[in-house]
Design a protein around this motif. Structure first.
Motif, mmCIF file in Angstrom:
data_model
loop_
_atom_site.group_PDB
_atom_site.id
_atom_site.type_symbol
_atom_site.label_atom_id
_atom_site.label_comp_id
_atom_site.label_asym_id
_atom_site.label_seq_id
_atom_site.Cartn_x
_atom_site.Cartn_y
_atom_site.Cartn_z
ATOM 1 N N GLY A 134 2.188 -9.433 -0.098
ATOM 2 C CA GLY A 134 1.994 -7.991 -0.265
ATOM 3 C C GLY A 134 2.263 -7.522 -1.684
ATOM 4 O O GLY A 134 1.669 -6.549 -2.151
ATOM 5 N N THR A 135 3.151 -8.226 -2.373
ATOM 6 C CA THR A 135 3.439 -7.822 -3.754
ATOM 7 C C THR A 135 2.264 -8.080 -4.688
ATOM 8 O O THR A 135 2.227 -7.535 -5.790
ATOM 9 N N LYS A 136 1.287 -8.883 -4.235
ATOM 10 C CA LYS A 136 0.073 -9.075 -5.043
ATOM 11 C C LYS A 136 -0.690 -7.759 -5.168
ATOM 12 O O LYS A 136 -1.500 -7.597 -6.070
ATOM 13 N N GLY A 171 -5.483 -12.046 1.778
ATOM 14 C CA GLY A 171 -4.190 -12.394 2.354
ATOM 15 C C GLY A 171 -3.215 -11.233 2.389
ATOM 16 O O GLY A 171 -2.142 -11.349 2.971
ATOM 17 N N ALA A 172 -3.551 -10.127 1.771
ATOM 18 C CA ALA A 172 -2.671 -8.958 1.736
ATOM 19 C C ALA A 172 -3.427 -7.720 2.205
ATOM 20 O O ALA A 172 -3.340 -6.654 1.616
ATOM 21 N N TYR A 174 -3.085 -5.803 4.924
ATOM 22 C CA TYR A 174 -2.284 -4.661 5.378
ATOM 23 C C TYR A 174 -1.685 -3.899 4.203
ATOM 24 O O TYR A 174 -1.643 -2.667 4.216
ATOM 25 N N SER A 175 -1.240 -4.606 3.199
ATOM 26 C CA SER A 175 -0.705 -3.938 2.007
ATOM 27 C C SER A 175 -1.812 -3.182 1.283
ATOM 28 O O SER A 175 -1.611 -2.054 0.831
ATOM 29 N N SER A 176 -3.001 -3.790 1.192
ATOM 30 C CA SER A 176 -4.145 -3.121 0.556
ATOM 31 C C SER A 176 -4.510 -1.858 1.317
ATOM 32 O O SER A 176 -4.761 -0.805 0.717
ATOM 33 N N ARG A 177 -4.536 -1.948 2.637
ATOM 34 C CA ARG A 177 -4.849 -0.765 3.464
ATOM 35 C C ARG A 177 -3.781 0.304 3.317
ATOM 36 O O ARG A 177 -4.086 1.502 3.292
ATOM 37 N N GLY A 178 -2.518 -0.121 3.230
ATOM 38 C CA GLY A 178 -1.437 0.850 3.061
ATOM 39 C C GLY A 178 -1.584 1.643 1.783
ATOM 40 O O GLY A 178 -1.452 2.873 1.781
#
Length: 194
Positions: A134-136, A171-172, A174-178
């Motif tokens: 997610g930090t990506k 791979g991230a 959910y983080s991108s959507r957030g």
């Protein structure tokens, strides 16, 4: 053997004065600890608040540089604060503090929006995203800068699909959507002011 154990158990007695002293000692330790925690909080709270203000002001300046920021009313969901930005007497746009859901919890961010309703920058203030996944998204300013120039003109910003799309990080998702949800909330809050 069992009869001897039963007799031993019956002969054990607890001294009420000992229990009282023990409870009093524990109560004293708890009170002293609470007092010390209160004193430490009184000493450190102003410093922590000042650091938080500096961090917030730096994030505001990063997403939309301006001479001053004035608080405004925000009515959109996820928006925790909204500021009008001014360059002299002229409006420069808005800075919106939003909270969105990522893969591991809340993502707090600042989103700059110019007077035409286009994103000028995104800065993540606080997150709990997974390191190296997610930090990506949330810790990589080059990824966050992909939102610059996007607006509601093409519809809601979506991740990896649609006309007004943000290309998320593999791979991230959910983080991108957030982050995309936070940007959408900021754009909706600014649009509601117009």
């Amino acid at each position: 053997m069992s009869r001897e154990n039963a007799e031993r158990r019956q002969s054990i007695s607890i001294d009420p004065r000992y229990v009282g002293r023990l409870a009093g000692t524990l109560l004293g330790i708890c009170l002293a600890t609470a007092l010390l925690l209160g004193v430490v909080n009184q000493v450190t709270k102003p410093r922590i608040d000042a650091i938080q203000r500096e961090k917030q002001e730096a994030a505001m300046a990063q997403v939309l540089p301006a001479e001053r920021y004035e608080p405004a009313e925000a009515a959109a969901g996820g928006v925790t604060a909204l500021y009008r930005a001014f360059e002299g007497a002229e409006p420069a746009g808005y800075v919106v503090q939003v909270t969105a859901n990522g893969s591991q919890g809340a993502i707090q961010m600042m989103v700059g929006v110019d007077v035409n309703g286009a994103v000028t920058g995104v800065s993540v203030i606080k997150h709990s995203e997974t390191p190296n996944i997610g930090t990506k998204v949330v810790a990589d300013q080059a990824v966050l800068d992909r939102f610059i120039g996007m607006s509601r003109d093409g519809g809601e910003i979506t991740v990896n699909t649609g006309n007004n799309r943000f290309d998320g990080v593999t791979g991230a998702t959910y983080s991108s959507r957030g982050v995309a949800d936070g940007v959408n909330a900021a754009l909706a809050a600014v649009a509601a002011l117009s």
